[in-house]
Design a protein around this motif. Structure first.
Motif, PDB file in Angstrom:
ATOM      1  N   LEU A  39       0.706  -1.240   0.084  1.00 28.11           N
ATOM      2  CA  LEU A  39      -0.061   0.003  -0.063  1.00 28.11           C
ATOM      3  C   LEU A  39       0.917   1.117   0.178  1.00 28.11           C
ATOM      4  N   ALA A  40       1.915   1.178   0.712  1.00 25.97           N
ATOM      5  CA  ALA A  40       3.003   2.420   0.752  1.00 25.97           C
ATOM      6  C   ALA A  40       3.504   2.617  -0.656  1.00 25.97           C
ATOM      7  N   LEU A  41       3.942   1.450  -1.207  1.00 22.36           N
ATOM      8  CA  LEU A  41       4.524   1.656  -2.657  1.00 22.36           C
ATOM      9  C   LEU A  41       3.518   2.196  -3.640  1.00 22.36           C
ATOM     10  N   SER A  42       2.054   1.979  -3.417  1.00 18.24           N
ATOM     11  CA  SER A  42       1.184   1.978  -4.142  1.00 18.24           C
ATOM     12  C   SER A  42       0.701   3.374  -4.363  1.00 18.24           C
ATOM     13  N   THR A  43       0.547   3.949  -3.129  1.00 19.51           N
ATOM     14  CA  THR A  43       0.086   5.273  -3.025  1.00 19.51           C
ATOM     15  C   THR A  43       0.966   6.328  -3.459  1.00 19.51           C
ATOM     16  N   THR A  44       0.395   7.415  -3.864  1.00 21.45           N
ATOM     17  CA  THR A  44       1.254   8.782  -4.327  1.00 21.45           C
ATOM     18  C   THR A  44       1.051   9.851  -3.196  1.00 21.45           C
ATOM     19  N   ASN A  45       0.370   9.528  -2.270  1.00 17.73           N
ATOM     20  CA  ASN A  45       0.095  10.383  -1.333  1.00 17.73           C
ATOM     21  C   ASN A  45       1.229  10.453  -0.071  1.00 17.73           C
ATOM     22  N   ARG A  46       2.216  11.284  -0.212  1.00 23.31           N
ATOM     23  CA  ARG A  46       3.337  11.649   0.390  1.00 23.31           C
ATOM     24  C   ARG A  46       3.094  11.153   2.229  1.00 23.31           C
ATOM     25  N   HIS A  47       2.058  11.745   2.736  1.00 26.01           N
ATOM     26  CA  HIS A  47       1.790  11.629   4.124  1.00 26.01           C
ATOM     27  C   HIS A  47       1.347  10.261   4.549  1.00 26.01           C
ATOM     28  N   LEU A  48       0.428   9.578   3.692  1.00 26.28           N
ATOM     29  CA  LEU A  48      -0.020   8.480   3.824  1.00 26.28           C
ATOM     30  C   LEU A  48       1.313   7.323   3.442  1.00 26.28           C
ATOM     31  N   LYS A  49       1.978   7.482   2.784  1.00 22.15           N
ATOM     32  CA  LYS A  49       3.236   6.757   2.522  1.00 22.15           C
ATOM     33  C   LYS A  49       4.050   6.673   3.614  1.00 22.15           C
ATOM     34  N   ILE A  50       4.176   8.011   4.470  1.00 18.41           N
ATOM     35  CA  ILE A  50       5.031   7.862   5.692  1.00 18.41           C
ATOM     36  C   ILE A  50       4.343   7.109   6.834  1.00 18.41           C
ATOM     37  N   VAL A  51       3.221   7.245   6.842  1.00 19.73           N
ATOM     38  CA  VAL A  51       2.383   6.626   7.730  1.00 19.73           C
ATOM     39  C   VAL A  51       2.700   5.259   7.348  1.00 19.73           C
ATOM     40  N   LEU A  52       2.253   4.705   6.502  1.00 20.48           N
ATOM     41  CA  LEU A  52       2.064   3.325   6.313  1.00 20.48           C
ATOM     42  C   LEU A  52       3.715   2.706   6.577  1.00 20.48           C
ATOM     43  N   TYR A  53       4.827   3.240   6.169  1.00 18.86           N
ATOM     44  CA  TYR A  53       5.959   2.832   6.398  1.00 18.86           C
ATOM     45  C   TYR A  53       6.112   2.757   7.713  1.00 18.86           C
ATOM     46  N   VAL A  54       5.961   3.651   8.613  1.00 24.10           N
ATOM     47  CA  VAL A  54       6.177   3.667   9.824  1.00 24.10           C
ATOM     48  C   VAL A  54       5.147   2.593  10.660  1.00 24.10           C
ATOM     49  N   SER A  55       4.070   2.478  10.293  1.00 26.55           N
ATOM     50  CA  SER A  55       3.173   1.500  10.683  1.00 26.55           C
ATOM     51  C   SER A  55       3.528  -0.012  10.373  1.00 26.55           C
ATOM     52  N   THR A  56       4.246  -0.266   9.348  1.00 23.33           N
ATOM     53  CA  THR A  56       4.953  -1.169   8.962  1.00 23.33           C
ATOM     54  C   THR A  56       5.912  -1.784   9.976  1.00 23.33           C
ATOM     55  N   VAL A  57       6.634  -0.902  10.460  1.00 21.85           N
ATOM     56  CA  VAL A  57       7.830  -1.338  11.333  1.00 21.85           C
ATOM     57  C   VAL A  57       6.878  -1.585  12.715  1.00 21.85           C
ATOM     58  N   ALA A  58       5.951  -0.827  12.769  1.00 16.56           N
ATOM     59  CA  ALA A  58       5.177  -1.140  14.196  1.00 16.56           C
ATOM     60  C   ALA A  58       4.511  -2.416  14.218  1.00 16.56           C
ATOM     61  N   ILE A  59       3.892  -2.761  13.219  1.00  9.71           N
ATOM     62  CA  ILE A  59       2.982  -3.912  13.096  1.00  9.71           C
ATOM     63  C   ILE A  59       4.021  -5.113  12.965  1.00  9.71           C
ATOM     64  N   GLY A  60       5.096  -5.013  12.163  1.00 10.39           N
ATOM     65  CA  GLY A  60       6.131  -5.988  12.111  1.00 10.39           C
ATOM     66  C   GLY A  60       6.770  -6.571  13.364  1.00 10.39           C
ATOM     67  N   SER A  61       7.013  -5.276  14.291  1.00  8.17           N
ATOM     68  CA  SER A  61       7.450  -5.539  15.387  1.00  8.17           C
ATOM     69  C   SER A  61       6.271  -6.204  16.522  1.00  8.17           C
ATOM     70  N   MET A  62       5.257  -5.647  16.383  1.00  5.51           N
ATOM     71  CA  MET A  62       4.292  -6.406  17.232  1.00  5.51           C
ATOM     72  C   MET A  62       3.916  -7.922  16.813  1.00  5.51           C
ATOM     73  N   LEU A  63       3.999  -8.240  15.624  1.00  4.48           N
ATOM     74  CA  LEU A  63       4.138  -9.615  15.120  1.00  4.48           C
ATOM     75  C   LEU A  63       5.200 -10.382  15.835  1.00  4.48           C
ATOM     76  N   LEU A  64       6.402  -9.716  15.845  1.00  2.00           N
ATOM     77  CA  LEU A  64       7.479 -10.619  16.566  1.00  2.00           C
ATOM     78  C   LEU A  64       7.484 -10.731  17.959  1.00  2.00           C
ATOM     79  N   LEU A  65       6.882  -9.703  18.731  1.00  2.00           N
ATOM     80  CA  LEU A  65       6.391  -9.800  19.972  1.00  2.00           C
ATOM     81  C   LEU A  65       5.523 -10.628  20.560  1.00  2.00           C
TER      82      LEU A  65
END
Length: 201
Positions: free
Chosen positions: A148-174
């Motif tokens: 979704l981050a790669l697909s959108t051209t909305n800069r703010h949403l792209k940043i939110v998605l990348y940051v959230s990817t790290v957050a959710i990836g971390s939670m999956l590991l935890l």
């Protein structure tokens, strides 16, 4: 947005593409229960994951799915303002799903030690009631957010998605739901799915 879709749907090539993609998406959803029941019954390999062995296990399901579904809905709304980007993302998601089905079938794994079951209320209600724990390589949640981050051209949403990817990836590991390689390799498959989609579009 409505005018953009009216204009896009007047193009025969666009109409054919979106019909095919929707059909493929429905087919993927249709075979998912059988696929996951099969992989859940077979034996897999238990990996020695150094990172997971150092992490405590928590139940973060409610946080993971609250954030995940909020981001998915937000991304769909934003992407829907541009029919071409929406179609590109949908097409890439079909490719990503096929790639994930293939890797899950080719790489049988047992769930990590101390795994806390990840309960998805939406999937459990509409597709299967049994909790699936062996759909491991690669992480579907992580790869979807990156796509979704790669697909959108909305800069703010792209940043939110990348940051959230790290957050959710971390939670999956935890939660010990995935091995670290499942999460770390997921972005590569997102990039691959989008790159392949652009090539054949």
């Amino acid at each position: 947005m409505i005018k953009a879709w009216q204009t896009a749907l007047q193009v025969k090539r666009f109409r054919i593409k979106i019909i095919i993609v929707c059909f493929l998406l429905a087919f993927c959803a249709l075979i998912a229960p059988c696929l996951f029941q099969f992989i859940q019954m077979r034996d897999g390999h238990l990996l020695n994951d150094f990172l997971l062995s150092k992490l405590p296990a928590f139940d973060l399901s409610i946080w993971i799915f609250t954030l995940l579904y909020f981001l998915i809905i937000t991304s769909i709304v934003v992407l829907s303002f541009n029919p071409q980007r929406f179609l590109l993302a949908l097409h890439a998601y079909v490719i990503l799903t096929i790639l994930r089905y293939a890797t899950i079938l080719l790489i049988p794994l047992e769930p990590p030690v101390d795994m806390v079951e990840l309960i998805d209320p939406f999937v459990s209600y509409f597709f299967y009631q049994e909790t699936i724990t062996k759909d491991l390589f690669f992480s579907g949640h992580t790869s979807l957010l990156v796509l979704l981050a790669l697909s959108t051209t909305n800069r703010h949403l792209k940043i939110v998605l990348y940051v959230s990817t790290v957050a959710i990836g971390s939670m999956l590991l935890l939660q010990h739901v995935h091995y670290s390689i499942d999460v770390f390799f997921a972005p590569f498959f997102s990039w691959l799915a989008l790159a392949f989609t652009k090539k054949i579009s």
